[in-house]
Scaffold this motif. Structure first.
Motif, PDB file in Angstrom:
ATOM      1  N   UNK A   1      -1.851  -3.873 -19.753  1.00 28.78           N
ATOM      2  CA  UNK A   1      -1.813  -3.274 -18.424  1.00 28.78           C
ATOM      3  C   UNK A   1      -1.184  -1.885 -18.415  1.00 28.78           C
ATOM      4  N   UNK A   2      -0.122  -1.690 -19.192  1.00 28.76           N
ATOM      5  CA  UNK A   2       0.599  -0.430 -19.088  1.00 28.76           C
ATOM      6  C   UNK A   2       0.098   0.643 -20.057  1.00 28.76           C
TER       7      UNK A   2
ATOM      8  N   UNK B   1      -3.264   5.275 -21.000  1.00 27.66           N
ATOM      9  CA  UNK B   1      -4.449   5.813 -21.680  1.00 27.66           C
ATOM     10  C   UNK B   1      -5.598   6.040 -20.699  1.00 27.66           C
ATOM     11  N   UNK B   2      -5.728   5.159 -19.703  1.00 25.53           N
ATOM     12  CA  UNK B   2      -6.779   5.333 -18.693  1.00 25.53           C
ATOM     13  C   UNK B   2      -6.538   6.585 -17.854  1.00 25.53           C
ATOM     14  N   UNK B   3      -5.275   6.871 -17.550  1.00 27.20           N
ATOM     15  CA  UNK B   3      -4.942   8.090 -16.819  1.00 27.20           C
ATOM     16  C   UNK B   3      -5.364   9.322 -17.606  1.00 27.20           C
TER      17      UNK B   3
ATOM     18  N   UNK C   1      -4.275  -1.914 -10.308  1.00 22.31           N
ATOM     19  CA  UNK C   1      -3.021  -1.807  -9.574  1.00 22.31           C
ATOM     20  C   UNK C   1      -1.880  -1.226 -10.383  1.00 22.31           C
ATOM     21  N   UNK C   2      -1.801  -1.567 -11.666  1.00 21.72           N
ATOM     22  CA  UNK C   2      -0.760  -1.012 -12.525  1.00 21.72           C
ATOM     23  C   UNK C   2      -0.941   0.503 -12.663  1.00 21.72           C
ATOM     24  N   UNK C   3      -2.184   0.932 -12.847  1.00 21.63           N
ATOM     25  CA  UNK C   3      -2.484   2.351 -13.006  1.00 21.63           C
ATOM     26  C   UNK C   3      -2.146   3.125 -11.726  1.00 21.63           C
ATOM     27  N   UNK C   4      -2.471   2.559 -10.566  1.00 24.30           N
ATOM     28  CA  UNK C   4      -2.157   3.216  -9.303  1.00 24.30           C
ATOM     29  C   UNK C   4      -0.655   3.464  -9.192  1.00 24.30           C
ATOM     30  N   UNK C   5       0.146   2.451  -9.555  1.00 20.85           N
ATOM     31  CA  UNK C   5       1.590   2.617  -9.406  1.00 20.85           C
ATOM     32  C   UNK C   5       2.149   3.595 -10.436  1.00 20.85           C
TER      33      UNK C   5
END
Length: 381
Positions: free
Chosen positions: A21-22, A28-30, A331-335
């Motif tokens: 998730x992190x 990495x997705x960011x 949701x993890x990426x948004x935060x």
């Protein structure tokens, strides 16, 4: 458009949550999307610095994703002035010591929950971060799930009228580890290692209740260990010393009553692994991870209790699906994006260490309630 890069020390990414998730689905997705967009239109990419105790695992992860920076020396990673954010996803028992080091080094801190094993330690972290003047945040991912975002939309739109109650069901069967491999690490079932479903899940339920329905005023809980003997990752039997199920009743401000069951010893007979039913004077809703269904007052059927006749009504057919009306990201990426904006341009971020401490407090009081067999008031921290 300008793009800058900041170093992010990531401690504990060899674990399931820290990795999936992190690291992969957030940091990495960011970077894959071009970075975090700031208010002035510029972008910020994140340079992960992987930290952990197992050099071989770190090297394998780094090689798999093309990450040049990894080390078993936390002090060295914190000493680099280009690393301005520290993230902690270690086991709970190791978190406080590492986070205090990062605070002392002047890093901005983002951490998984629970932030500590005791409320005293959690409050101490919040106070230390405030005294050092560093930004701090705790993961509260469930607030950004599509199902709960839809539920929040209903609340904000006044759909429920006066909210009366909340019923939550969470859990699934975690195999004992003998004839089938367990889906969770064995430390989760050892109290001496910071395990237990109360410490794991009550901080989640706290921020869900606090942000959607109101402050928690009291707790009555029963924590139990239904499966006392399990088998660890190496095939060794061990005694489970931590609770694997908890049944809680919470009184919220405004008179709302929440009942939430949490269990790693339940077989799933619901649409999603977690569901919340919210009942109000004007309507009801059932929200899960992704979906949300509603039943308005005017469309509520009128069941009649008669055990002598078979039930022919299909009650689920009387509910209406809430449309997405938006694109939902991880949701993890948004935060993560919210926290980076908080660090770099002081954008709002209410999910700080003080909020994390309130979650630890609820877990601690839940365990105390279970041990003493009584309802306990939740004082303000």
């Amino acid at each position: 458009m300008s793009v800058r890069t900041i170093g992010v020390v990531m401690n504990g990414v060899t674990g399931r949550m820290g990795y999936r998730q992190h690291l992969v689905r957030s940091v990495l997705a960011i970077n894959e999307q071009g970075g975090v967009t700031l208010s002035d239109g510029s972008r910020v990419k994140l340079r992960p610095v992987l930290v952990g105790r197992n050099a071989a695992k770190l090297a394998e992860l780094a090689d798999r994703h093309g990450i040049p920076d990894h080390t078993t020396e936390l002090d060295a990673a914190l000493a680099d002035p280009d690393n301005i954010v520290y993230f902690d996803a270690q086991v709970t028992s190791a978190r406080v010591k590492a986070v205090l080091k990062a605070i002392e080094a002047g890093k901005h801190i983002y951490a998984e929950k629970p932030t500590a094993e005791s409320v005293e330690e959690a409050v101490a972290l919040a106070e230390a971060a405030t005294a050092r003047g560093v930004k701090n945040g705790v993961v509260q991912d469930k607030l950004f799930l599509p199902g709960l975002l839809k539920l929040k939309r209903l609340i904000d739109g006044g759909f429920f009228g006066r909210i009366l109650s909340v019923r939550g069901e969470f859990g699934y069967w975690v195999f004992e580890g003998d004839w089938q491999e367990a889906q969770r690490p064995s430390w989760n079932y050892r109290a001496e290692d910071g395990g237990g479903i109360v410490l794991d899940m009550f901080p989640h339920w706290h921020y869900v209740m606090e942000n959607l329905f109101g402050r928690v005023r009291s707790v009555y809980a029963q924590a139990v260990t239904h499966v006392p003997r399990r088998v660890d990752e190496k095939g060794h039997p061990y005694q489970a010393t931590a609770d694997d199920a908890a049944y809680g009743v919470f009184e919220l401000e405004g008179g709302v009553i929440a009942q939430i069951n949490s269990s790693w010893t339940v077989r799933v007979n619901r649409d999603e692994l977690v569901e919340f039913q919210v009942d109000g004077t004007e309507g009801s809703a059932v929200a899960g991870l992704r979906n949300c269904r509603v039943q308005h007052r005017a469309a509520t059927p009128k069941p009649v209790w008669n055990p002598d006749l078979p039930v022919t009504a299909r009650f689920r057919d009387d509910w209406q699906e809430v449309p997405d009306n938006a694109e939902f990201d991880n949701g993890f990426k948004i935060q993560w994006e919210l926290f980076i904006r908080h660090v770099l341009e002081d954008a709002p971020f209410p999910y700080d260490f003080a909020a994390g401490a309130r979650g630890v407090q609820l877990a601690e009081l839940g365990l105390r309630s279970s041990a003493e067999g009584r309802r306990i008031e939740v004082p303000e921290l």
